[in-house]
Design a protein around this motif. Sequence first.
Motif, short mmCIF file in Angstrom:
data_model
loop_
_atom_site.label_atom_id
_atom_site.label_comp_id
_atom_site.label_asym_id
_atom_site.label_seq_id
_atom_site.Cartn_x
_atom_site.Cartn_y
_atom_site.Cartn_z
N THR A 5 -13.69 -7.46 19.57
CA THR A 5 -13.13 -7.94 18.30
C THR A 5 -11.62 -7.78 18.28
OG1 THR A 5 -15.17 -7.30 17.16
CG2 THR A 5 -13.25 -7.70 15.79
N MET A 53 -18.32 -12.11 15.50
CA MET A 53 -18.90 -10.83 15.91
C MET A 53 -20.01 -10.38 14.96
SD MET A 53 -17.20 -10.56 18.61
CE MET A 53 -17.68 -8.98 19.26
N ALA A 60 -11.13 -5.94 13.67
CA ALA A 60 -10.44 -7.22 13.51
C ALA A 60 -9.08 -7.01 12.85
CB ALA A 60 -11.28 -8.18 12.68
N THR A 86 -12.75 -14.33 14.14
CA THR A 86 -13.24 -13.28 15.03
C THR A 86 -14.33 -12.46 14.35
OG1 THR A 86 -11.08 -13.11 16.10
CG2 THR A 86 -12.58 -11.28 16.40
#
Length: 485
Positions: free
Chosen positions: A129, A145, A180, A141
């Motif tokens: 990530t 994930m 993230a 992202t």
Amino acid sequence: MPINSKNIALIAGPAVATACLILVDIPGHPTAPAMLAVALWMAIWWITECVPLGVTALLPLVAFPLLGIATGSETAPRYFNSIIFLFIGGFLIAQAMENSGLHKRIALNMLSRLHASPLQLAMGFAAATAFLSMWISNTATAMLMVTIALPLLKKLLEEHDAEEVGPMAATFLLIIAYSANIGGMGTPVGSPPNLVFLENMRVSLPDSVPSFLEWMMIGIPMVLVGLLVLFVVLGPQLAKLPWNRSDGSQLKQALQALGKARREEKFVAWVLTITALLWITRSGIRSEGLDIPGWSSLLPYKGVDDGTVAIFMASLLFLLRGEDGRPLLGRESFPKLPWDIVLLFGGGFALAHGMQQSGLSFWIGGQLEFLRSVPLPLMMLAVAVVIIFLTEITSNTATTQVMLPILAAVSLANGLDAMSVMLVATIGASCAFMLPVATPPNAIVFGSGMVPMHAMVKAGIRLNLIMIIVVTTLIYLLRPLLPAI
């Protein structure tokens, strides 16, 4: 019109601006009161988001010429400068990664090797990530994930006591969201506030703007330490998660289902790799006692910057074709660009220009002359506290657009290191961990229905407090790696 906070702010913005025009007088700077009025109006509307952020960002185009702050022809170019094109080029490359599925292949390649335990798998998710967030949207992202993680966690919830496993599953998702946010600190294109910092440096200190590589010399250690802190705080909570090595087997199955890398994935991977190398090596390294030139110094004409590189490499994606004969990016790519963020950038850059043009920034710096006696580390710590908790309830991009010109003026007027102070504010703007509204990754994991509000607040406030110290300390220690002012 119903009475609520947004409607109150809608009226308060122009009302405060009008009062400022009537009541405020700043000797020696005749347009500074008007600039203060516009800045307060924009700050109120940006913080409350009572109208779309892009609408507020356009105010300078109307207000500056009418109030004598700057002409329309001086203001308009602020909305499309090199930093904007760096953002657009980077976003187009990120869009190609998503279209080709390269980002999913990268993630699954990393995760399929790390699934022996819940902690190991969480570390794999965090690393993947954070890495992807350095190059593509934190939102995209986190969405990718979470999409990969949810089937694994739902399987555990079905096979074990949901009341026992639920809190640990929530921790797993929080690690993804926070990774993230942390990953966005790593590169200038990782998060919009980073680009806001570079433009404000260009306006305030044009000879000391960090290069892509110089940013990474601060950003990468920040990401690594941030992830370490994340696992120190949340990692132990995963120890009780029931887990068999076979629980991660579906990751390998998902990777195998992708098959061999297609032509478009390979092309995008090459474009991303070459772009990153060109960004990193363009300006070389300039610091105390060290001067390594970059490739741009070999060119006959000076003027190539990271925005030039971004647009050139993104343009190749419209020429290269995949296995189906279609270009990697087509005409549909331009409507997908986040034009609201582009306008937000432009409005902030216009705001910074107006504050300098009117003399307001110098006047504010003079009013805060008492800060001259404040030690730099204490000043940095105070800025980190304010920014990190302010961005819990406001857009981090809008916050940095408002705060960075002020911090630059205050620092320069009082002999403080402006780059250190502005860097703390910029990096701190990515450290919003407490609330779902703070960042899109937080909102995405909260929207999964598996993360209770109290769990996010409890984990987030601990991380906020620790990251205040981490951000301040790392920037203070690593500052000599960046250009001197």
